[in-house]
Design a protein around this motif. Structure first.
Motif, short mmCIF file in Angstrom:
data_model
loop_
_atom_site.label_atom_id
_atom_site.label_comp_id
_atom_site.label_asym_id
_atom_site.label_seq_id
_atom_site.Cartn_x
_atom_site.Cartn_y
_atom_site.Cartn_z
N SER A 182 12.07 13.51 -4.44
CA SER A 182 12.42 12.87 -5.41
C SER A 182 13.85 12.47 -5.22
O SER A 182 14.45 11.46 -5.53
N LYS B 84 0.23 10.13 -12.90
CA LYS B 84 0.51 11.26 -12.76
C LYS B 84 1.77 11.39 -11.57
O LYS B 84 1.88 10.30 -11.03
N ILE B 85 2.35 12.55 -11.61
CA ILE B 85 3.19 13.05 -10.71
C ILE B 85 2.70 13.31 -9.31
O ILE B 85 2.03 14.29 -9.35
N GLU B 86 2.44 12.40 -8.40
CA GLU B 86 1.58 12.93 -7.24
C GLU B 86 2.44 13.01 -5.90
O GLU B 86 2.75 11.79 -5.33
N ASN B 87 3.13 14.03 -5.70
CA ASN B 87 4.27 14.00 -4.76
C ASN B 87 3.78 14.88 -3.49
O ASN B 87 4.51 15.13 -2.63
N LYS C 2 13.90 9.91 -2.74
CA LYS C 2 12.88 8.98 -3.01
C LYS C 2 12.16 8.52 -1.74
O LYS C 2 11.75 7.23 -1.48
N PRO D 284 -1.18 15.28 -7.40
CA PRO D 284 -0.32 16.41 -7.71
C PRO D 284 -0.22 17.54 -6.88
O PRO D 284 -1.29 18.11 -6.45
N ASP E 17 -2.36 10.46 -2.34
CA ASP E 17 -1.21 11.28 -3.14
C ASP E 17 -1.82 12.02 -4.14
O ASP E 17 -2.58 11.39 -5.04
N TYR F 248 5.43 15.29 1.60
CA TYR F 248 5.69 15.34 0.35
C TYR F 248 6.64 14.45 0.05
O TYR F 248 7.25 13.92 0.92
N TYR F 249 6.64 13.96 -1.39
CA TYR F 249 7.79 13.14 -1.78
C TYR F 249 8.92 13.99 -2.30
O TYR F 249 8.80 14.47 -3.29
N GLY G 107 0.06 7.06 -7.58
CA GLY G 107 0.63 7.76 -8.75
C GLY G 107 -0.49 7.64 -9.66
O GLY G 107 -0.33 7.08 -10.90
#
Length: 207
Positions: A143, A172-175, A146, A192, A190, A140-141, A168
């Motif tokens: 934040s 979209k926030i694809e974490n 980073k 969401p 990646d 996972y990413y 992304g």
């Protein structure tokens, strides 16, 4: 005449009495020291015997522990395999037959004493692709830093991103990461974390 004989006998007797005693010798020559062990010999023998016994005891303990561990791992692996887990090298893996979010999927793995799969080698990457399902990985990413990290907090060193990933998509926030392009060597995508996916749990069972 008699007096002379008596004087000679007296002189002879005195000479005999005054003769020094002959030294006691042994076959090795050197007094009576050969009849007694050198100082410390008994102690050295005792230490040697004790050390030998300790070595034998240590060997017996090692064999016993090895047999116990082998039996434990055999029972452990059989229990997991009977519950639908698959063995690959030093880990067992569970591939779900239902879909869930990344967070819920991870909670399921943790309840089993495992976690979402961490891919460390090309061989393990190929193994996870063979199930032909879109499956969550334990990547996972974060934040705050980073950076992409695994669920055990190790950094991502070797990656297998698909073409143009991570991207992304559409802002979209694809974490979170899934295996999507399972027909390709580089299969990661990646997406969401709230999307629904199958998942793979991993638990190490042997060194």
């Amino acid at each position: 005449m008699t007096g002379a004989v008596r004087r000679e006998q007296a002189e002879f007797s005195m000479d005999y009495v005054n003769l020094p005693e002959p030294p006691v010798t042994t076959a090795a020559g050197g007094g009576d020291e050969g009849n007694h062990p050198a100082p410390g010999t008994k102690l050295l023998r005792l230490v040697g015997v004790s050390f030998g016994l300790l070595c034998l005891l240590q060997a017996a303990v090692n064999v016993s522990l090895r047999l116990t561990l082998c039996e434990f791992y055999t029972v452990f692996q059989q229990r997991y395999i009977q519950q639908g887990w698959v063995r690959f090298r030093s880990s067992v893996y569970y591939i779900s037959d239902a879909r869930n979010t990344w967070q819920q999927s991870r909670r399921y793995c943790l309840r089993q004493g495992a976690d979402l799969v961490i891919i460390n080698t090309k061989e393990e990457q190929d193994f996870t692709r063979q199930f032909h399902r879109f499956t969550w990985l334990g990547l996972y990413y974060e934040s705050k830093t980073k950076k992409w990290i695994w669920v055990d907090r190790t950094p991502l060193n070797e990656s297998f991103w698909g073409p143009g990933e991570p991207n992304g998509f559409e802002g979209k926030i694809e974490n979170c990461v899934e295996i999507r392009f399972f027909e390709m060597d580089n299969s990661w995508n990646d997406i969401p974390c709230g999307d629904q996916n199958y998942w793979i749990c991993e638990k190490e069972v042997a060194p």
